[in-house]
Design an enzyme around this catalytic site. Structure first.
Site, short mmCIF file in Angstrom:
data_model
loop_
_atom_site.label_atom_id
_atom_site.label_comp_id
_atom_site.label_asym_id
_atom_site.label_seq_id
_atom_site.Cartn_x
_atom_site.Cartn_y
_atom_site.Cartn_z
N SER A 45 108.70 52.23 138.07
CA SER A 45 109.49 51.13 137.52
C SER A 45 109.27 51.04 136.01
CB SER A 45 109.13 49.83 138.25
OG SER A 45 110.05 48.81 137.94
N ASP A 76 118.52 49.56 144.91
CA ASP A 76 117.73 49.24 143.72
C ASP A 76 118.69 49.09 142.55
OD1 ASP A 76 116.00 49.12 141.57
OD2 ASP A 76 115.00 51.02 141.98
N HIS A 92 113.72 48.97 145.79
CA HIS A 92 113.03 49.29 144.54
C HIS A 92 111.51 49.37 144.75
CE1 HIS A 92 112.01 49.38 140.31
NE2 HIS A 92 111.20 48.34 140.50
#
Length: 321
Positions: free
Chosen positions: A171, A265, A295
């Site tokens: 991320s 996501d 995600h």
């Protein structure tokens, strides 16, 4: 473009699957707990809530772990070093955790990194970089680049091979890894052999189809990403060097990349666009979209074990260096 997968089963990229039952069960459980959206939380509350993900990760694998503090641009940086069994020198992974530059810490990725270190045979250095809003951009990037330089310089001491240096992250950590790879190329080092980008942020924009399709109800929301970006940027504009790796015009010369995305996501499309742009620049890319998943399921592998193949894929990308 390669096939994408659910677990280890290839499916054509155009085949859309529903949210996987394990991911849906996770969403249902979080809703039942009444966890509010990030934009409705204070930063301390959001950081405390993040600790709940530790219970979703399964049991930690045994491995040698060392806590250290290393020189950083503004202060000493805590790092956690994982050293697997076996003879060295080993590949060296410098890892940056996710959390939108605002939440997350060494603990949130402790269990996944134990598995990756054991499976890859690499020494893994996990970096506890400064968080926003206390430290706005580019503080996190500066810390991560400094930690990468330190790791390369101390590779022999760590029982690792500096010529097999990998930057990795999930991320916001994937964003930082991509940015560090670009800076290392521009600044003449350290030499990076590969980059592992898991569900990466690559741009300050919210206009992709995946942002529209997954704006709400899929764990990470558009509103949450706007909240994270607002804290990371503060009152600054987005005209900050290495802030948006996806906007870089020339990606040639960057190290080979493994890029993982998840179907449900908001960040899916910008991660895949970056992989495509790397390929167009002649950079070797292995890409994988995990269909049906949410995600950064790296944080929830105990609850969504269908995503566990990502650990082997990351380990394989590391071993290839």
């Amino acid at each position: 473009m390669t096939d994408v997968t659910v677990g280890a089963t290839p499916v054509p990229e155009e085949a859309a699957l529903p949210v996987h039952p394990q991911a849906q069960a996770l969403l249902d459980a979080l809703e039942a707990q009444g966890m509010p959206p990030f934009p409705q939380m204070t930063v301390p509350t959001a950081r405390a809530a993040t600790k709940g993900f530790l219970d979703l990760q399964g049991e930690p694998e045994p491995i040698a772990v060392e806590e250290r503090r290393i020189p950083g641009p503004a202060s000493q940086l805590p790092v956690r070093i994982y050293t697997p069994d076996g003879a060295g020198p080993r590949p060296l992974v410098v890892y940056f955790h996710g959390g939108g530059w605002v939440i997350g810490d060494l603990d949130i990725v402790d269990r996944p990194l134990r598995s990756i270190a054991n499976r890859s045979g690499a020494v893994v250095v996990s970096v506890d970089y400064r968080l926003a809003p206390e430290h706005v951009a580019p503080a996190a990037f500066d810390d991560c680049y400094a930690a990468t330089v330190w790791a390369a310089e101390h590779a022999a001491e760590l029982g690792a091979d500096a010529s097999r240096l990998v930057v990795a992250g999930d991320s916001a950590g994937g964003h930082l890894a991509a940015s560090v790879a670009q800076a290392a190329l521009d600044r003449g080092g350290p030499a990076i052999a590969a980059q592992v980008l898991l569900f990466p942020v690559t741009d300050f924009a919210f206009t992709t189809p995946s942002y529209s399709e997954n704006a709400d109800g899929k764990l990470l929301t558009r509103g949450a990403m706007e909240w994270f970006w607002a804290h990371y940027l503060g009152a600054q504009s987005d005209d900050i060097e290495y802030l948006c790796p996806g906007r870089r015009a020339d990606l040639s010369g960057l190290p080979p990349a493994y890029v993982a995305t998840a179907e449900y996501d908001p960040l899916r499309d910008e991660g895949e666009a970056y992989a495509t742009k790397l390929e167009a620049a002649g950079v070797p890319v292995t890409r994988k979209r995990f269909e049906g998943l949410l995600h950064d399921f790296l944080w929830t592998l105990g609850a969504t074990p269908v995503g566990a193949p990502i650990l082997d894929e990351v380990a394989d990308a590391v071993r290839k260096v």
